[in-house]
Structure formats: C-alpha cells, structure tokens
Design a protein around this motif. Structure first.
Motif, PDB file in Angstrom:
ATOM      1  N   ASN A  76       0.826  -1.213   0.000  1.00  0.00           N
ATOM      2  CA  ASN A  76       0.000   0.000   0.000  1.00  0.00           C
ATOM      3  C   ASN A  76       0.860   1.262   0.000  1.00  0.00           C
ATOM      4  OD1 ASN A  76      -2.918  -1.061   0.518  1.00  0.00           O
ATOM      5  ND2 ASN A  76      -1.623  -2.200   1.932  1.00  0.00           N
ATOM      6  N   PRO A  77       1.659   1.469  -1.069  1.00  0.00           N
ATOM      7  CA  PRO A  77       2.598   2.601  -1.066  1.00  0.00           C
ATOM      8  C   PRO A  77       1.926   3.972  -1.089  1.00  0.00           C
ATOM      9  CG  PRO A  77       2.551   1.571  -3.229  1.00  0.00           C
ATOM     10  CD  PRO A  77       1.732   0.702  -2.310  1.00  0.00           C
ATOM     11  N   ASN A  78       0.677   4.046  -1.530  1.00  0.00           N
ATOM     12  CA  ASN A  78      -0.005   5.334  -1.617  1.00  0.00           C
ATOM     13  C   ASN A  78      -0.971   5.590  -0.465  1.00  0.00           C
ATOM     14  OD1 ASN A  78       1.284   5.927  -4.094  1.00  0.00           O
ATOM     15  ND2 ASN A  78      -0.189   4.623  -5.153  1.00  0.00           N
ATOM     16  N   ALA A  79      -0.877   4.792   0.572  1.00  0.00           N
ATOM     17  CA  ALA A  79      -1.791   4.937   1.708  1.00  0.00           C
ATOM     18  C   ALA A  79      -1.584   6.273   2.411  1.00  0.00           C
ATOM     19  CB  ALA A  79      -1.570   3.800   2.691  1.00  0.00           C
ATOM     20  N   LYS A  80      -2.697   6.827   2.926  1.00  0.00           N
ATOM     21  CA  LYS A  80      -2.625   8.048   3.734  1.00  0.00           C
ATOM     22  C   LYS A  80      -2.097   7.733   5.126  1.00  0.00           C
ATOM     23  CE  LYS A  80      -6.266  10.617   1.469  1.00  0.00           C
ATOM     24  NZ  LYS A  80      -7.510  11.363   1.619  1.00  0.00           N
ATOM     25  N   GLY A  81      -2.135   6.454   5.475  1.00  0.00           N
ATOM     26  CA  GLY A  81      -1.670   6.006   6.773  1.00  0.00           C
ATOM     27  C   GLY A  81      -2.255   4.644   7.077  1.00  0.00           C
ATOM     28  N   PHE A  82      -1.903   4.135   8.244  1.00  0.00           N
ATOM     29  CA  PHE A  82      -2.304   2.792   8.620  1.00  0.00           C
ATOM     30  C   PHE A  82      -2.867   2.759  10.032  1.00  0.00           C
ATOM     31  CE2 PHE A  82       0.982   2.315   5.445  1.00  0.00           C
ATOM     32  CZ  PHE A  82       0.455   1.349   4.591  1.00  0.00           C
ATOM     33  N   ILE A  83      -3.797   1.826  10.234  1.00  0.00           N
ATOM     34  CA  ILE A  83      -4.250   1.472  11.572  1.00  0.00           C
ATOM     35  C   ILE A  83      -3.635   0.110  11.854  1.00  0.00           C
ATOM     36  CG2 ILE A  83      -6.188   0.895  13.071  1.00  0.00           C
ATOM     37  CD1 ILE A  83      -7.989   2.456  11.145  1.00  0.00           C
ATOM     38  N   PHE A  84      -2.827   0.036  12.869  1.00  0.00           N
ATOM     39  CA  PHE A  84      -2.238  -1.235  13.289  1.00  0.00           C
ATOM     40  C   PHE A  84      -3.109  -1.799  14.401  1.00  0.00           C
ATOM     41  CE2 PHE A  84       1.201   1.217  11.422  1.00  0.00           C
ATOM     42  CZ  PHE A  84       1.768   0.285  10.565  1.00  0.00           C
ATOM     43  N   ASP A  85      -3.770  -2.910  14.114  1.00  0.00           N
ATOM     44  CA  ASP A  85      -4.743  -3.519  15.011  1.00  0.00           C
ATOM     45  C   ASP A  85      -4.236  -4.907  15.404  1.00  0.00           C
ATOM     46  OD1 ASP A  85      -6.935  -4.873  16.104  1.00  0.00           O
ATOM     47  OD2 ASP A  85      -8.280  -4.454  14.434  1.00  0.00           O
ATOM     48  N   GLY A  86      -3.980  -5.087  16.698  1.00  0.00           N
ATOM     49  CA  GLY A  86      -3.450  -6.369  17.165  1.00  0.00           C
ATOM     50  C   GLY A  86      -1.943  -6.429  17.090  1.00  0.00           C
ATOM     51  N   PHE A  87      -1.337  -5.312  16.834  1.00  0.00           N
ATOM     52  CA  PHE A  87       0.119  -5.218  16.731  1.00  0.00           C
ATOM     53  C   PHE A  87       0.506  -3.797  17.072  1.00  0.00           C
ATOM     54  CE2 PHE A  87       4.155  -4.533  14.661  1.00  0.00           C
ATOM     55  CZ  PHE A  87       4.810  -5.725  14.879  1.00  0.00           C
ATOM     56  N   PRO A  88       1.531  -3.597  17.863  1.00  0.00           N
ATOM     57  CA  PRO A  88       2.428  -4.573  18.479  1.00  0.00           C
ATOM     58  C   PRO A  88       1.854  -5.157  19.769  1.00  0.00           C
ATOM     59  CG  PRO A  88       3.180  -2.364  18.978  1.00  0.00           C
ATOM     60  CD  PRO A  88       1.975  -2.218  18.081  1.00  0.00           C
ATOM     61  N   ARG A  89       2.275  -6.370  20.075  1.00  0.00           N
ATOM     62  CA  ARG A  89       1.840  -7.041  21.303  1.00  0.00           C
ATOM     63  C   ARG A  89       2.969  -7.233  22.300  1.00  0.00           C
ATOM     64  NH1 ARG A  89      -2.854 -11.427  19.956  1.00  0.00           N
ATOM     65  NH2 ARG A  89      -4.157  -9.996  18.836  1.00  0.00           N
ATOM     66  N   THR A  90       4.171  -6.891  21.885  1.00  0.00           N
ATOM     67  CA  THR A  90       5.326  -6.972  22.784  1.00  0.00           C
ATOM     68  C   THR A  90       6.182  -5.736  22.548  1.00  0.00           C
ATOM     69  OG1 THR A  90       6.725  -8.124  21.166  1.00  0.00           O
ATOM     70  CG2 THR A  90       5.366  -9.511  22.632  1.00  0.00           C
ATOM     71  N   VAL A  91       7.032  -5.408  23.510  1.00  0.00           N
ATOM     72  CA  VAL A  91       7.925  -4.260  23.338  1.00  0.00           C
ATOM     73  C   VAL A  91       8.871  -4.485  22.158  1.00  0.00           C
ATOM     74  CG1 VAL A  91       9.757  -2.874  24.406  1.00  0.00           C
ATOM     75  CG2 VAL A  91       7.692  -3.457  25.718  1.00  0.00           C
ATOM     76  N   PRO A  92       9.441  -5.696  21.980  1.00  0.00           N
ATOM     77  CA  PRO A  92      10.271  -5.893  20.776  1.00  0.00           C
ATOM     78  C   PRO A  92       9.498  -5.658  19.475  1.00  0.00           C
ATOM     79  CG  PRO A  92      10.748  -7.612  22.368  1.00  0.00           C
ATOM     80  CD  PRO A  92       9.559  -6.845  22.894  1.00  0.00           C
ATOM     81  N   GLN A  93       8.213  -6.018  19.434  1.00  0.00           N
ATOM     82  CA  GLN A  93       7.407  -5.737  18.240  1.00  0.00           C
ATOM     83  C   GLN A  93       7.235  -4.226  18.061  1.00  0.00           C
ATOM     84  OE1 GLN A  93       3.654  -7.807  18.434  1.00  0.00           O
ATOM     85  NE2 GLN A  93       4.570  -9.787  17.902  1.00  0.00           N
ATOM     86  N   ALA A  94       7.024  -3.497  19.161  1.00  0.00           N
ATOM     87  CA  ALA A  94       6.875  -2.041  19.084  1.00  0.00           C
ATOM     88  C   ALA A  94       8.170  -1.408  18.579  1.00  0.00           C
ATOM     89  CB  ALA A  94       6.504  -1.475  20.458  1.00  0.00           C
ATOM     90  N   GLU A  95       9.286  -1.896  19.073  1.00  0.00           N
ATOM     91  CA  GLU A  95      10.582  -1.375  18.616  1.00  0.00           C
ATOM     92  C   GLU A  95      10.803  -1.688  17.140  1.00  0.00           C
ATOM     93  OE1 GLU A  95      12.864  -1.719  22.950  1.00  0.00           O
ATOM     94  OE2 GLU A  95      13.023  -3.374  21.501  1.00  0.00           O
ATOM     95  N   ALA A  96      10.420  -2.891  16.721  1.00  0.00           N
ATOM     96  CA  ALA A  96      10.572  -3.278  15.310  1.00  0.00           C
ATOM     97  C   ALA A  96       9.663  -2.429  14.416  1.00  0.00           C
ATOM     98  CB  ALA A  96      10.260  -4.761  15.129  1.00  0.00           C
ATOM     99  N   LEU A  97       8.436  -2.157  14.873  1.00  0.00           N
ATOM    100  CA  LEU A  97       7.530  -1.313  14.105  1.00  0.00           C
ATOM    101  C   LEU A  97       8.106   0.091  13.970  1.00  0.00           C
ATOM    102  CD1 LEU A  97       4.840  -0.837  12.640  1.00  0.00           C
ATOM    103  CD2 LEU A  97       3.814  -0.348  14.883  1.00  0.00           C
ATOM    104  N   ASP A  98       8.599   0.643  15.071  1.00  0.00           N
ATOM    105  CA  ASP A  98       9.208   1.975  15.019  1.00  0.00           C
ATOM    106  C   ASP A  98      10.385   2.006  14.047  1.00  0.00           C
ATOM    107  OD1 ASP A  98       7.414   3.085  16.773  1.00  0.00           O
ATOM    108  OD2 ASP A  98       8.799   3.170  18.476  1.00  0.00           O
ATOM    109  N   ALA A  99      11.244   1.004  14.123  1.00  0.00           N
ATOM    110  CA  ALA A  99      12.417   0.949  13.241  1.00  0.00           C
ATOM    111  C   ALA A  99      11.989   0.840  11.771  1.00  0.00           C
ATOM    112  CB  ALA A  99      13.319  -0.222  13.622  1.00  0.00           C
TER     113      ALA A  99
END
Length: 190
Positions: A76-99
């Motif tokens: 979805n390269p032209n998306a205005k943005g995203f809703i992340f639902d059910g993610f992240p569920r752990t701090v490492p997932q949150a860090e990976a999403l941020d990165a």
C-alpha cells in the motif's frame, strides 16, 4: 502519513472502531488477526504454522508477524496512513515497528487504548462467537488470549506512554460516543 495503533484486549471493540476510523480518515487497516486468518483459510505454509500456534492460545512469534506486517505495508505505497490492530503485542514488536516506519521516514503518531473491563470483554466475545463462530473466540482460548493481554501485551503501553503517544478511551458505552472520543484524539494529532 498518519499511523495509528489501536490497542486493547480481545473484545475491546478494536475491529468495530477501526471500521469507523477507516471510513472517516481513509486509513488502511492492518489487522494481524485478519492476516493470520487469511493465511489459515488459504492453507499456506505460514497459515499452517500460525494455526498450530493459535490453537494453543499462544502468540505468533515476532519474526513471522513483523515480516507479514511489513509485506502488507509495502503493498500500500499510496496509503494516507495505517491502523495497526493487534500489533504490536510486545515491546520488541513495538521497537521493530518503530524501526521499520522510521526506515520509511514515518512514525507511530497515536496509540489509542480502548479501556474495557474483563467482564465486558467476556460478554462481548460470547455474543460475537454466536454470530461469527470464530475459533479464536472459544471460551478456553479466549481466557488464554485475555491472560496473554493482561500478562504480556499491556506492557507495551509504557513504551508508547514514554513517547507521549497514548490516549486512553473508555471502550464501554455507545459505539458512536466512543467513536466521537476517538475522532477527537485523532484530530488532535492528524
């Protein structure tokens, strides 16, 4: 690009409110649960692994979840943005999403926490199960998922609170009232 994490236990109303957010703000909804169910329905190799993991009421490993999510974002390269639902569920997932987002020049702009009591959650999922027949709403699996949320997933909130990104919304009440509060929170950051 506006990126939103919608956060709450199973049955908090994340899916219901995500639909309303999509309609109003034209964001792309990325639900890890939907992605997992799609792979399971299509009987992919990944779906077989995910099915086994979920059948035990466990979380899918970060590596699988993150790669699936990155794949969906890139579709979805032209998306205005995203809703992340059910993610992240752990701090490492949150860090990976941020990165991952930072690598694309973006960030998580807002984390909406839908606050709902365990009694309300159980009642909502019991009703949802009657309609949807979702296997992950089975009573025993549900208890594991709720425990997983309150034992592990809830610890992601301080990660985002330290960044000043969390807005807590009372998830009990009329759907439209809750959505009004969500809209105010989004509009303040959008």
């Amino acid at each position: 690009m506006f990126n939103l994490v919608i956060f709450g236990p199973p049955g908090a109303g994340k899916g219901t409110q995500s639909e309303k957010i999509i309609d109003k703000y034209n964001l792309v909804h990325l639900s890890t649960g939907d992605m997992f169910r799609s792979h399971i329905t299509n009987d992919t190799e990944l779906g077989k692994k995910v099915k086994e993991i979920l059948a035990d009421g466990k979380l899918v490993p970060d590596s699988i979840t993150i790669s699936m999510l990155e794949e969906e974002v890139q579709k979805n390269p032209n998306a205005k943005g995203f809703i992340f639902d059910g993610f992240p569920r752990t701090v490492p997932q949150a860090e990976a999403l941020d990165a991952f987002l930072e690598g694309k020049g973006f960030k998580v702009d807002l984390v909406l926490q839908l606050d709902v009591t365990q009694d309300v959650i159980k009642a909502r999922i019991a009703e949802r199960q009657k309609v949807s027949g979702r296997a992950d709403d089975d009573a025993e699996k549900l208890l594991k998922r709720i425990d997983e949320y309150f034992d592990k997933t809830i610890h992601v909130l301080p990660y985002y609170q330290n960044q000043g990104k969390v807005t807590t919304i009372n998830g009990v009440g009329e759907i439209e009232t809750i959505f009004g509060q969500i809209s105010e929170a989004i509009d303040a950051k959008y």
